[in-house]
Scaffold this active site. Structure first.
Site, PDB file in Angstrom:
ATOM      1  N   ARG A  72      12.865   3.049  27.021  1.00 14.63           N
ATOM      2  CA  ARG A  72      12.596   2.817  25.604  1.00 14.63           C
ATOM      3  C   ARG A  72      13.731   1.977  25.015  1.00 14.63           C
ATOM      4  NH1 ARG A  72      13.641   6.734  22.991  1.00 14.63           N
ATOM      5  NH2 ARG A  72      14.218   8.227  24.598  1.00 14.63           N
ATOM      6  N   TYR A 200       6.646  -1.096  29.611  1.00 12.57           N
ATOM      7  CA  TYR A 200       7.242   0.149  30.099  1.00 12.57           C
ATOM      8  C   TYR A 200       6.857   1.391  29.285  1.00 12.57           C
ATOM      9  CZ  TYR A 200      10.152   3.858  31.580  1.00 12.57           C
ATOM     10  OH  TYR A 200      10.542   5.080  32.041  1.00 12.57           O
ATOM     11  N   LYS A 209       5.132   8.625  22.487  1.00 15.65           N
ATOM     12  CA  LYS A 209       6.153   8.761  21.452  1.00 15.65           C
ATOM     13  C   LYS A 209       5.732   8.084  20.143  1.00 15.65           C
ATOM     14  CE  LYS A 209       8.546  11.426  23.884  1.00 15.65           C
ATOM     15  NZ  LYS A 209       9.469  11.159  24.915  1.00 15.65           N
ATOM     16  N   HIS A 229       9.335  17.139  19.597  1.00 18.35           N
ATOM     17  CA  HIS A 229       9.665  16.707  20.963  1.00 18.35           C
ATOM     18  C   HIS A 229       9.993  17.963  21.781  1.00 18.35           C
ATOM     19  CE1 HIS A 229      12.296  13.759  23.581  1.00 18.35           C
ATOM     20  NE2 HIS A 229      11.130  14.004  24.136  1.00 18.35           N
ATOM     21  N   SER A 251      15.687  13.308  25.484  1.00 14.41           N
ATOM     22  CA  SER A 251      15.108  12.687  26.671  1.00 14.41           C
ATOM     23  C   SER A 251      16.020  12.880  27.877  1.00 14.41           C
ATOM     24  CB  SER A 251      14.897  11.203  26.410  1.00 14.41           C
ATOM     25  OG  SER A 251      14.050  11.056  25.289  1.00 14.41           O
ATOM     26  N   CYS A 253      16.851  15.570  29.423  1.00 17.04           N
ATOM     27  CA  CYS A 253      17.747  16.715  29.326  1.00 17.04           C
ATOM     28  C   CYS A 253      17.089  18.008  29.780  1.00 17.04           C
ATOM     29  CB  CYS A 253      18.288  16.859  27.910  1.00 17.04           C
ATOM     30  SG  CYS A 253      19.445  15.552  27.481  1.00 17.04           S
ATOM     31  N   ASP A 280       6.640  17.875  27.054  1.00 12.42           N
ATOM     32  CA  ASP A 280       7.333  16.859  26.249  1.00 12.42           C
ATOM     33  C   ASP A 280       7.065  16.951  24.748  1.00 12.42           C
ATOM     34  OD1 ASP A 280       9.156  14.586  26.437  1.00 12.42           O
ATOM     35  OD2 ASP A 280       7.478  13.327  25.811  1.00 12.42           O
ATOM     36  N   ARG A 374       9.884   6.917  36.865  1.00  9.34           N
ATOM     37  CA  ARG A 374       9.010   7.989  36.377  1.00  9.34           C
ATOM     38  C   ARG A 374       7.792   8.185  37.265  1.00  9.34           C
ATOM     39  NH1 ARG A 374      10.449  10.635  31.203  1.00  9.34           N
ATOM     40  NH2 ARG A 374      12.380   9.589  30.683  1.00  9.34           N
TER      41      ARG A 374
HETATM   42  P1  GTP Z   1      12.024  13.159  29.180  1.00  9.20           P
HETATM   43  O1  GTP Z   1      10.804  13.025  30.010  1.00  9.20           O
HETATM   44  O2  GTP Z   1      12.829  11.920  29.120  1.00  9.20           O
HETATM   45  O3  GTP Z   1      11.725  13.671  27.805  1.00  9.20           O
HETATM   46  O4  GTP Z   1      13.023  14.180  29.958  1.00  9.20           O
HETATM   47  P2  GTP Z   1      13.034  15.766  30.124  1.00  9.20           P
HETATM   48  O5  GTP Z   1      13.682  16.404  28.949  1.00  9.20           O
HETATM   49  O6  GTP Z   1      11.697  16.262  30.515  1.00  9.20           O
HETATM   50  O7  GTP Z   1      14.069  15.967  31.348  1.00  9.20           O
HETATM   51  P3  GTP Z   1      13.799  16.385  32.880  1.00  9.20           P
HETATM   52  O8  GTP Z   1      13.295  17.785  33.009  1.00  9.20           O
HETATM   53  O9  GTP Z   1      13.010  15.312  33.519  1.00  9.20           O
HETATM   54  O10 GTP Z   1      15.286  16.373  33.441  1.00  9.20           O
HETATM   55  C1  GTP Z   1      16.101  15.223  33.371  1.00  9.20           C
HETATM   56  C2  GTP Z   1      17.309  15.369  34.234  1.00  9.20           C
HETATM   57  O11 GTP Z   1      18.028  16.558  33.915  1.00  9.20           O
HETATM   58  C3  GTP Z   1      16.978  15.454  35.719  1.00  9.20           C
HETATM   59  O12 GTP Z   1      17.853  14.618  36.419  1.00  9.20           O
HETATM   60  C4  GTP Z   1      17.225  16.887  36.068  1.00  9.20           C
HETATM   61  O13 GTP Z   1      17.633  17.026  37.393  1.00  9.20           O
HETATM   62  C5  GTP Z   1      18.311  17.311  35.079  1.00  9.20           C
HETATM   63  N1  GTP Z   1      18.200  18.761  34.761  1.00  9.20           N
HETATM   64  C6  GTP Z   1      17.095  19.396  34.312  1.00  9.20           C
HETATM   65  N2  GTP Z   1      17.322  20.716  34.151  1.00  9.20           N
HETATM   66  C7  GTP Z   1      18.622  20.916  34.484  1.00  9.20           C
HETATM   67  C8  GTP Z   1      19.468  22.081  34.508  1.00  9.20           C
HETATM   68  O14 GTP Z   1      19.072  23.191  34.184  1.00  9.20           O
HETATM   69  N3  GTP Z   1      20.768  21.880  34.899  1.00  9.20           N
HETATM   70  C9  GTP Z   1      21.239  20.645  35.258  1.00  9.20           C
HETATM   71  N4  GTP Z   1      22.517  20.549  35.631  1.00  9.20           N
HETATM   72  N5  GTP Z   1      20.466  19.540  35.253  1.00  9.20           N
HETATM   73  C10 GTP Z   1      19.178  19.670  34.871  1.00  9.20           C
HETATM   74  C1  SPV Z   2      11.453  10.214  26.641  1.00  7.55           C
HETATM   75  O1  SPV Z   2      12.214   9.241  26.721  1.00  7.55           O
HETATM   76  O2  SPV Z   2      11.682  11.189  25.889  1.00  7.55           O
HETATM   77  C2  SPV Z   2      10.247  10.261  27.495  1.00  7.55           C
HETATM   78  C3  SPV Z   2       9.884   9.067  28.245  1.00  7.55           C
HETATM   79  O3  SPV Z   2       9.559  11.266  27.515  1.00  7.55           O
HETATM   80  S1  SPV Z   2       9.101   7.867  27.258  1.00  7.55           S
HETATM   81  O4  SPV Z   2       7.665   8.023  27.411  1.00  7.55           O
HETATM   82  O5  SPV Z   2       9.531   6.558  27.784  1.00  7.55           O
HETATM   83  O6  SPV Z   2       9.469   8.040  25.887  1.00  7.55           O
HETATM   84 MN    MN Z   3      10.477  12.979  26.241  1.00  9.22          MN
END
Ligand code: GTP
Ligand code: SPV
Ligand code: MN
Length: 596
Positions: A72, A200, A209, A229, A251, A253, A280, A374
């Site tokens: 983004r 993208y 979003k 979110h 994002s 996290c 999400d 992704r």
């Molecule tokens: P978006 O799709 O961008 O909104 O991301 P999201 O919030 O769904 O994050 P996602 O679960 O894909 O995790 C993103 C990153 O954080 C990955 O690299 C994970 O490995 C890392 N991660 C997730 N949960 C944990 C945790 O409990 N501890 C640690 N250390 N890392 C974590």
């Molecule tokens: C985020 O960035 O919080 C996502 C991926 O979930 S996107 O669809 O690119 O916003």
């Molecule tokens: Mn997201």
């Protein structure tokens, strides 16, 4: 063109856009498997997608975006409200007339020699009172195929719309994928989104979003509901009852990971389960019983690939085994499959990296997959998808959880003292930036409710909306509000908490708090668990008692620095002329005096 609807507002808007972009061909997406399969074949014939090994990954494809177009672009994302004040100090703003003119200049004739795909889609189960309809025009088959996974697409959507004018207009033009002319513009007052010069994810899958957060947050404020979110998970306790938690993390996290977690062995055998409703986005409304209910408006997961593996998130990995589109991961040429950093310890030697160059993963220092690569996977693939996923009435929420990446400050978990204090806790969220947006990674920034890049109006008014929602709720029925931090580090930079499945230990405490089953320690920032109430059975080797004490501790000196940052952040709003709710200002004063 053969129209799929007689809806006058739909027809006239599309005719206008056709006159603007001048497509060679027009295709209405009816959602039929036949049509989708033909589009997959066409995308493969032009190289836009690669068909992967159909024995190992049936129905799966790989796509590489332009190298300059991998996340983004927050700096080029605009909220185009009539006044700058309506967009607030944290959004980029453009005057709607100027924005339309600029965008139409860029979009003009841009579909020449190309096909316009018209995608009618529903965010939320078709016909649910939570749901909203959108139509996206795009010149990208990749967008069509992703929207088909991420939303509910097809004829029944137009039937549900009837002759209503309440639908979100979305125009996407790939143009030349020129970074300098890339704009993602939301017009909340016109229910309109225009996105140009990107191909993208979050920039172009307009249901996600752009609509489900930026436009929907604006709609929610005026229609008395919330777009957040937030993931939605159901925590099933040994008694068999399922309690629902909505959690907002910025994002990349950890939302997808938390939403699908597998309980640690000791918990699993006792009967603990986690069911995923969403990973999400949440749309939230008050139900007839006075509780808040949430639906996931999406139909699939657009998840971060790197770090996803059999150990960290087996449910996400399983979700990607069929019907999935991979974007910007490495292509293993030996068996025509995909690979990304953190999948396993065996990178392919004979591969193509995300930019399209030959890559030997055993020798190269370069990454095979982009950090924000992704997977787009159908929700129904997820082994732990909730039985309530399609429930048009949503699920009742017991707790809201905020969180982010804070190496030092925030404890593992704390509970707010009240709804308004909880809103304050959300408003002061901060997190280290990630690869999900272009720009520097690892810099701490304020990201209230994980909505900084996604709130379609003045964030201070959004906080007021939160306060108002709480004021209408019976405190007994209102979700309790918490903050978590899985990312505390020691001085050497090692994570102090194992995270992932072990986060269940914290969710369990959260639900016990909601049900008044466990005590807590009152600290200057809120209620923190007693160390003995966070069960470490099975992870004693990983987390010592001293470590647990450290991640549950509240360091007044650090919080004194933090309040200076919060002061500065709130001041940004006052200087701009917006009104930070008095309730939040009062909470800040309380925090200041508590940490003296
Ligand atoms: P978006 O799709 O961008 O909104 O991301 P999201 O919030 O769904 O994050 P996602 O679960 O894909 O995790 C993103 C990153 O954080 C990955 O690299 C994970 O490995 C890392 N991660 C997730 N949960 C944990 C945790 O409990 N501890 C640690 N250390 N890392 C974590
Ligand atoms: C985020 O960035 O919080 C996502 C991926 O979930 S996107 O669809 O690119 O916003
Ligand atoms: Mn997201």
């Amino acid at each position: 063109m053969e129209k799929m609807t007689e809806n006058k507002s739909v027809i006239s808007w599309i005719e206008d856009k056709i006159a603007l972009v001048k497509p060679e061909k027009i295709v209405w997406i009816d959602g039929s498997e036949e049509q989708i399969e033909a589009l997959r074949a066409e995308a493969c014939s032009t190289g836009e997608m690669v068909k992967l090994n159909q024995e190992k990954l049936p129905g799966c494809y790989l796509h590489r975006t332009a190298v300059n177009d991998v996340a983004r672009v927050e700096g080029r994302t605009f909220i185009c409200t009539k006044t700058k004040a309506q967009a607030g100090p944290t959004n980029n703003w453009m005057d709607p007339d100027e924005a339309y003119k600029m965008l139409y200049d860029i979009a003009a004739d841009s579909y020449k020699g190309r096909t316009m795909y018209i995608i009618p889609y529903s965010m939320g189960p078709v016909g649910s009172k939570f749901s909203k309809i959108g139509i996206e025009l795009t010149d990208s088959i990749y967008v069509v195929l992703n929207m088909v996974i991420m939303t509910r697409v097809g004829l029944n959507v137009l039937e549900a719309l009837g002759d209503s004018e309440d639908w979100v207009r979305g125009l996407h033009c790939r143009c030349e994928i020129d970074e300098e002319k890339r704009y993602i513009c939301q017009f909340p007052q016109d229910n309109t989104i225009i996105s140009v010069n990107s191909g993208y994810g979050g920039n172009v899958l307009l249901g996600k979003k752009c609509f489900a957060l930026r436009i929907a947050s604006y709609q929610g404020r005026h229609e008395d509901w919330q777009a957040e979110h937030m993931l939605i998970l159901g925590l099933q306790k040994p008694d068999g009852d399922v309690r629902y938690i909505c959690a907002a993390f910025p994002s990349a996290c950890g939302k997808t990971n938390l939403a699908m977690l597998i309980p640690p062995e000791g918990y699993y055998s006792k009967g603990y389960r986690v069911w995923c409703v969403g990973d999400d986005i949440s749309w939230i409304r008050k139900g007839a019983d006075g509780r808040l209910y949430a639906i996931n408006p999406e139909n699939g997961f657009f998840g971060v690939a790197p770090g996803t593996n059999e150990k960290s998130n087996p449910n996400a990995l399983a979700s990607t085994k069929s019907g999935t589109i991979f974007t910007n991961v490495a292509h293993n040429l030996d068996d025509n499959t995909v690979w990304w950093e953190g999948l396993d310890k065996n990178p392919p030697a004979n591969a193509i990296e995300w930019k399209g160059n030959p890559w030997n993963g055993k020798e190269s220092d370069e990454k095979g997959a982009h950090p924000n690569s992704r997977f787009t996977a159908p929700a129904k693939n997820c082994p732990c998808i909730s039985s309530e996923f399609e429930n048009p009435d949503g699920v009742p929420i017991s707790a809201f959880v905020f969180g982010g990446r804070r190496a030092k400050l925030a404890p593992l978990v704390y509970q707010s003292r009240s709804w308004n204090h909880g809103v304050f806790v959300g408003s002061i969220m901060a997190s280290e930036t990630t690869a999900a947006a272009s720009g520097a990674v690892g810099v701490v920034r304020r990201d209230p409710m994980a909505m900084l890049p996604f709130c379609g109006y003045d964030m201070a008014d959004y906080w007021q909306h939160w306060i108002n929602i709480g004021a209408e709720l019976d405190p007994e029925k209102a979700p309790k509000i918490f903050n978590v931090n899985w990312f505390r580090k020691d001085d050497e930079g090692n994570f102090l908490w194992p995270g992932f499945g072990d986060n269940l230990r914290v969710l369990d405490w959260i639900i016990d708090r909601c049900e008044g089953k466990v005590d807590a320690v009152e600290t200057p920032i809120g209620f923190v668990p007693k160390a003995e109430d966070i069960c470490l059975d099975g992870i004693e080797d990983e987390v010592s008692d001293a470590q647990l004490a450290e991640i549950l501790s509240v360091d007044k000196a650090l919080w004194q620095d933090e309040v200076a940052g919060i002061d500065e952040f709130y001041k940004k709003f006052t200087d701009f002329g917006s009104t930070v709710p008095a309730e939040l200002v009062a909470e800040l004063e309380t925090l200041k005096s508590n940490i003296q």
